[in-house]
Write a protein that holds these residues in place. Structure first.
Motif, PDB file in Angstrom:
ATOM      1  N   LEU A  74      51.023  71.543  40.766  1.00  0.00           N
ATOM      2  CA  LEU A  74      49.816  71.332  39.957  1.00  0.00           C
ATOM      3  C   LEU A  74      50.122  71.164  38.473  1.00  0.00           C
ATOM      4  N   VAL A  75      51.132  71.868  37.983  1.00  0.00           N
ATOM      5  CA  VAL A  75      51.447  71.825  36.556  1.00  0.00           C
ATOM      6  C   VAL A  75      52.641  70.924  36.265  1.00  0.00           C
ATOM      7  N   PHE A 109      55.991  81.507  28.445  1.00  0.00           N
ATOM      8  CA  PHE A 109      55.350  82.637  27.768  1.00  0.00           C
ATOM      9  C   PHE A 109      53.892  82.325  27.452  1.00  0.00           C
ATOM     10  N   ASN A 110      53.619  81.130  26.936  1.00  0.00           N
ATOM     11  CA  ASN A 110      52.239  80.762  26.584  1.00  0.00           C
ATOM     12  C   ASN A 110      51.339  80.727  27.811  1.00  0.00           C
ATOM     13  N   HIS A 158      48.076  78.626  17.726  1.00  0.00           N
ATOM     14  CA  HIS A 158      47.868  77.175  17.630  1.00  0.00           C
ATOM     15  C   HIS A 158      48.741  76.400  18.626  1.00  0.00           C
ATOM     16  N   GLU A 159      49.705  77.080  19.277  1.00  0.00           N
ATOM     17  CA  GLU A 159      50.541  76.420  20.280  1.00  0.00           C
ATOM     18  C   GLU A 159      49.985  76.559  21.690  1.00  0.00           C
ATOM     19  N   LEU A 160      48.887  77.307  21.831  1.00  0.00           N
ATOM     20  CA  LEU A 160      48.374  77.599  23.172  1.00  0.00           C
ATOM     21  C   LEU A 160      47.497  76.500  23.750  1.00  0.00           C
ATOM     22  N   GLY A 161      47.002  75.601  22.910  1.00  0.00           N
ATOM     23  CA  GLY A 161      46.005  74.628  23.362  1.00  0.00           C
ATOM     24  C   GLY A 161      46.425  73.824  24.581  1.00  0.00           C
ATOM     25  N   ASP A 162      47.665  73.321  24.578  1.00  0.00           N
ATOM     26  CA  ASP A 162      48.125  72.475  25.686  1.00  0.00           C
ATOM     27  C   ASP A 162      48.387  73.257  26.966  1.00  0.00           C
ATOM     28  N   ASP A 163      48.451  74.574  26.866  1.00  0.00           N
ATOM     29  CA  ASP A 163      48.798  75.387  28.040  1.00  0.00           C
ATOM     30  C   ASP A 163      47.609  76.131  28.631  1.00  0.00           C
ATOM     31  N   ILE A 164      46.416  75.895  28.110  1.00  0.00           N
ATOM     32  CA  ILE A 164      45.243  76.615  28.622  1.00  0.00           C
ATOM     33  C   ILE A 164      44.923  76.190  30.042  1.00  0.00           C
TER      34      ILE A 164
END
Length: 501
Positions: free
Chosen positions: A114-115, A362-363, A291-297
């Motif tokens: 999926l990812v 980690f994110n 600010h680095e979390l957006g793509d990993d939500i």
């Protein structure tokens, strides 16, 4: 570091602790696990928050996180009743081994397909998030009135499953290909066996020493209890076993050994547990870069859905199959697989080993823990009520503190009767204490008096009970039995250990 800088650092730490303590009040009212608030404090003072503190030392977080987990597991083991956990041990052991393996496989497949992560990264994520968190489970479950057997299963699982998961994550984070999976399984089994043997041995020897060596001050007993628990972790790790399993089992033995000044030791361990949680969660919040979390939500949400809706239920069904567990209990155990700081701490291991895409791992784990803790924690009491597994009628246990009277060859038991205890309304003579034990003083509403056999006990009373050495244990068992079953405890079969004969 100058004295002025040290003073500033101490001020910041003290303010963070005060805010964290005040946040417990908000947590208890809202039903949210306090870990979310502590993580929020760390994020708020981090580089993207109002504090602007830049912190990216994953190795330091891992080391301090391990130390905090030792304290948290020790506090959890000290507060777990053997009478509740004993019937749950076989199921908890299967959940912590077979259940973890099933969960890792299904979650890794979801992360891969999926990812789009490579299999190594997918297996690391599967292993990291398959461990239920001891801090989250101990804090949330003790507020939910579940039957003792279910509480024992969930607490034992959270105490046991850290060990195989840590071994798995470390092995997958090593450089080079992972070969001979059967050797990894054998290594996990060997480390668990060494850790279990070490923990039980250290706990038994520590309890024996504390019960036969009279320390000069009551405040030394809590320090000794925590020190013995830490010794179990260190001894297990140095023997190439599971230190986490060793500290939990040693603490479990100590917590059920009827040590002198036990309430003080338990309160001290609880305070250290809170301090460890606060420090660990704030550090983890500092380590994340919002600010680095957006793509990993969305990847985190998808992996979390696979974990929560597929991997955890399937692992529970497979693990409970030999035990013929009712479907309602299976459903609750599936939903109560709470995650917390443990997965986030474990997610620092691939960062320290500089595994490819370790920051993304980690994110994803950080977002997953936040989102699904928000979903599962507050809804757990509601799910328990819907499944009709709440147990509001469970009687409150007595608080009993023991102080040895060395020269008199006896013990002075301080007994606090809590709200909900069935000792309320019982006369002193109806306690039917063993010969050699007697209630010598009752403290009620701030006033003390010597009771007569016809004195009726009330909730909120504090009793002083003197017992000779030969009947000390029998006296405590009898007091707990009356607290759970009332004046008819002997005929109803209550034995003072939370079970009936």
């Amino acid at each position: 570091m100058t004295v002025h800088t040290l003073n500033q650092l101490l001020l910041v730490c003290a303010l963070v602790l005060l805010v964290a303590v005040a946040a417990v009040r908000i947590s208890s009212r809202s039903g949210l696990p306090s870990l979310l608030i502590y993580l929020g404090i760390g994020v708020a003072i981090g580089q993207d928050g109002i504090g602007g503190v830049e912190f990216d030392n994953a190795e330091l977080v891992q080391v301090l996180g391990y130390a905090a987990l030792v304290v948290i597991l020790a506090e959890g083991g000290l507060g777990t009743k053997w009478s509740e956990i004993r019937p749950a041990l076989p199921l908890a052991a299967v959940l912590s081994t077979v259940g973890v393996a099933v969960s890792v496989g299904i979650t890794a497949a979801g992360a891969h397909y999926l990812v789009g992560l490579e299999w190594r990264q997918s297996l690391i994520i599967g292993a990291v998030v398959s461990s239920t968190d001891a801090a989250a489970v101990f804090s949330v479950l003790r507020k939910v009135p579940l039957p003792p057997r279910l509480t024992g299963v969930l607490e034992a699982e959270s105490g046991f499953n850290d060990a195989p998961v840590v071994i798995m994550v470390v092995a997958l984070s090593q450089s080079g290909p992972v070969e001979h999976w059967y050797l990894l399984i054998a290594e996990i089994a060997l480390e668990l066996a060494i850790g279990a043997a070490t923990g039980l041995a250290v706990g038994w020897l520590g309890a024996l020493a504390l019960r036969h060596v009279a320390l000069p001050a009551s405040g030394l007993y809590p320090i000794a209890v925590i020190a013995i628990s830490v010794v179990a972790y260190a001894a297990g790790a140095l023997a190439h076993g599971s230190g986490f399993l060793a500290v939990y089992l040693a603490s479990l033995v100590l917590g059920n050994a009827r040590l002198p000044h036990w309430p003080a030791s338990k309160g001290f361990a609880e305070g250290l547990g809170w301090l460890a949680q606060i420090g660990m969660f704030v550090l983890l919040g500092l380590l994340v870069t919002p600010h680095e979390l957006g793509d990993d939500i969305w990847p985190a949400v998808m992996v979390g859905l696979v974990l929560t809706m597929v991997a955890r239920p399937v692992s529970v069904v497979v693990s409970t199959a030999p035990f013929r567990t009712p479907w309602r209990e299976r459903s609750l155990v599936s939903w109560a697989g709470l995650r917390g700081a443990v997965p986030i701490v474990l997610a620092t291991i691939p960062m320290v080993h500089e595994i490819s895409e370790s920051r993304r791992i980690f994110n994803i784990v950080f977002v997953l823990v936040i989102v699904y803790t928000l979903v599962q924690g507050p809804t757990l009491p509601w799910v328990a009520r819907k499944l009709r597994l709440g147990d509001d009628s469970e009687a409150s246990d007595l608080g009993i503190e023991s102080a040895p009277l060395e020269r008199l060859r006896g013990h002075l038991l301080s007994v606090a009767i809590p709200v909900g205890s069935r000792m309320h309304g019982v006369e002193v003579a109806e306690l039917r204490l063993p010969t050699g034990a007697a209630v010598t003083l009752v403290v009620r509403d701030g006033k003390s008096f010597v009771p007569s056999p016809a004195t009726m006990l009330r909730r909120g009373d504090e009793l002083l009970v003197v017992a000779t050495d030969p009947v000390r244990d029998a006296t405590e068992r009898r007091l707990r039995a009356v607290g759970q079953g009332g004046k008819l405890a002997g005929w109803l079969g209550t034995n003072g250990n939370g079970h009936s004969r």
